[in-house]
Scaffold this motif. Structure first.
Motif, PDB file in Angstrom:
ATOM      1  N   LYS A   8      15.535 -19.037 -33.760  1.00  0.00           N
ATOM      2  CA  LYS A   8      15.228 -18.209 -35.159  1.00  0.00           C
ATOM      3  C   LYS A   8      16.409 -17.951 -35.631  1.00  0.00           C
ATOM      4  N   ILE A   9      17.098 -18.653 -35.341  1.00  0.00           N
ATOM      5  CA  ILE A   9      18.741 -18.756 -36.654  1.00  0.00           C
ATOM      6  C   ILE A   9      18.978 -20.711 -37.370  1.00  0.00           C
ATOM      7  N   VAL A  10      18.105 -21.025 -37.385  1.00  0.00           N
ATOM      8  CA  VAL A  10      17.622 -22.369 -37.624  1.00  0.00           C
ATOM      9  C   VAL A  10      16.919 -23.099 -38.613  1.00  0.00           C
ATOM     10  N   THR A  11      16.904 -23.092 -39.668  1.00  0.00           N
ATOM     11  CA  THR A  11      16.089 -23.712 -40.485  1.00  0.00           C
ATOM     12  C   THR A  11      14.152 -24.311 -39.450  1.00  0.00           C
ATOM     13  N   GLN A  12      12.975 -23.244 -40.225  1.00  0.00           N
ATOM     14  CA  GLN A  12      11.793 -23.415 -39.717  1.00  0.00           C
ATOM     15  C   GLN A  12      11.077 -24.151 -39.755  1.00  0.00           C
ATOM     16  N   ARG A  13      11.654 -25.920 -40.180  1.00  0.00           N
ATOM     17  CA  ARG A  13      10.541 -26.880 -40.811  1.00  0.00           C
ATOM     18  C   ARG A  13      10.541 -27.494 -39.512  1.00  0.00           C
ATOM     19  N   LYS A  14       9.424 -27.870 -39.176  1.00  0.00           N
ATOM     20  CA  LYS A  14       8.753 -28.145 -37.487  1.00  0.00           C
ATOM     21  C   LYS A  14       9.129 -29.399 -37.023  1.00  0.00           C
ATOM     22  N   GLU A  15       9.816 -30.000 -37.195  1.00  0.00           N
ATOM     23  CA  GLU A  15      10.252 -32.023 -37.126  1.00  0.00           C
ATOM     24  C   GLU A  15       9.945 -31.943 -35.469  1.00  0.00           C
ATOM     25  N   PRO A  16       9.160 -32.846 -34.883  1.00  0.00           N
ATOM     26  CA  PRO A  16       9.040 -33.186 -33.743  1.00  0.00           C
ATOM     27  C   PRO A  16      10.409 -34.306 -32.942  1.00  0.00           C
TER      28      PRO A  16
END
Length: 361
Positions: free
Chosen positions: A52-60
């Motif tokens: 929750k404390i980093v960017t929420q871009r969802k890259e696997p």
């Protein structure tokens, strides 16, 4: 330059919102059985959306090797590793297509190239560092066979500082919290600080410390390719880095030479050692066999969820509004990047010192 290294040479490619990013590695020893699961674990430590404390871009950030491997082992020919972008939202950046974001590379890229990829910063995006982490994971595997271990951790977020010497820290605690600080109490304070800064639409900087253990003596070159100079270059090439110091660093200026000198003695095994290590394991630009330790300072992320004054491409005054998914503090994800760059530097020097390297099957 998009290439780093001489004996172990990497070239990274790709943009934040392009089809993929990746790295070509030339000079990797042959007959090495790569641990692909380890490479993926390293990428997972850097990938966005992990807490929750980093960017929420969802890259696997799933890595794919497309050359340089045959029957599970390296062939000695160039290795090519690719990571496909899957969650790029380029529309989040359409509002800055003709605007320069403060403290980003937007203006300087436009001045240098006459064109820029405004989608997530294009080539200037920290997403490029995923390629370095992949290459660094391979370098680490080779260095392990020589007994060399590299550990990095968060030592500061804003004004919250970890002052305990690394020799007294429990490194097993580093991966037990989202901020990657080996002190659980301080880690909690750092995490709360980052959360509060994010609520305010702001960002904050920090420091990553690193230790390289079991480095053999003799790595480095005496003049322009000093070991500490190459480490500094490698660290300063990481996005958002503003400072690098090794050994006693800036604190050493307050000491007398009689206190700062690392006196030499012979240990029980007959090896030359130093009684202190203000040199940070490097003397005359060459490793002396002691631990190499250094600190890397990261600035606050430039993208804020606040309005900021700037100019557009026509030279008119504009107000830039922060949008998109960004880290409120890069330090938690930067830990593995610092380790990767250190591994690339050490392995390059190691291979430059060796005609051949014994690779265990």
């Amino acid at each position: 330059m998009n290439t780093y290294g001489k004996a172990f040479r990497i070239t990274t490619f790709g943009e934040s919102h392009g089809d993929a990013i990746g790295v070509i590695i030339d000079g990797c020893p042959s007959n090495l059985a790569l641990d692909m699961e380890f490479i993926q674990r390293e990428l997972n430590r850097r990938r966005p959306g992990q807490s929750k404390i980093v960017t929420q871009r969802k890259e696997p950030d799933q890595v794919q090797v497309i050359s340089g491997i045959f029957e599970g082992k390296t062939t000695g020919t160039p290795l090519t590793l690719v990571i496909w972008n899957q969650d790029a939202k380029s529309k989040d950046y359409s509002h800055i297509a003709n605007q320069f974001r403060p403290s980003h590379a937007d203006y300087t890229y436009q001045q240098k190239y006459g064109i820029r990829d405004y989608r997530g910063g294009g080539r200037s995006s920290a997403r490029e560092t995923a390629a370095r982490v992949a290459a660094g994971a391979i370098a680490k595997q080779i260095l392990w066979q020589q007994g060399i271990k590299i550990t990095a951790y968060t030592s500061q977020v804003g004004s919250i500082k970890l002052t305990t010497p690394y020799q007294h820290l429990d490194f097993s605690q580093i991966e037990q919290n989202d901020v990657r600080c080996p002190d659980p109490t301080l880690a909690t304070q750092m995490i709360e600080c980052i959360k509060e800064v994010r609520k305010q639409g702001d960002t904050i900087g920090g420091v990553v410390n690193a230790v390289i253990e079991n480095t053999p003596s003799g790595l480095g070159e005496p003049v322009f390719d000093k070991l500490h100079a190459e480490l500094g270059k490698a660290m300063l090439s990481i996005n958002a880095v503003k400072g690098f110091e090794y050994g006693s660093g800036f604190d050493g200026v307050e000491m007398l030479g009689s206190a700062h000198n690392d006196l030499i003695y012979k240990d029980e095994s007959g090896e030359a050692r130093t009684r202190s290590n203000y040199s940070g394991g490097i003397q005359g630009g060459i490793s002396n066999g002691e631990d190499i330790y250094f600190r890397v300072a990261f600035k606050p992320v430039a993208t804020l969820m606040q309005d900021q004054e700037s100019l557009n491409t026509q030279g008119d005054s504009v107000t830039v509004t922060g949008k998109g998914r960004h880290d409120p503090c890069v330090v938690p994800r930067a830990v593995v990047i610092v380790e990767a760059m250190a591994a690339l530097v050490l392995l390059d020097f190691y291979l430059r010192n060796q005609q051949t390297v014994e690779i265990k099957p």
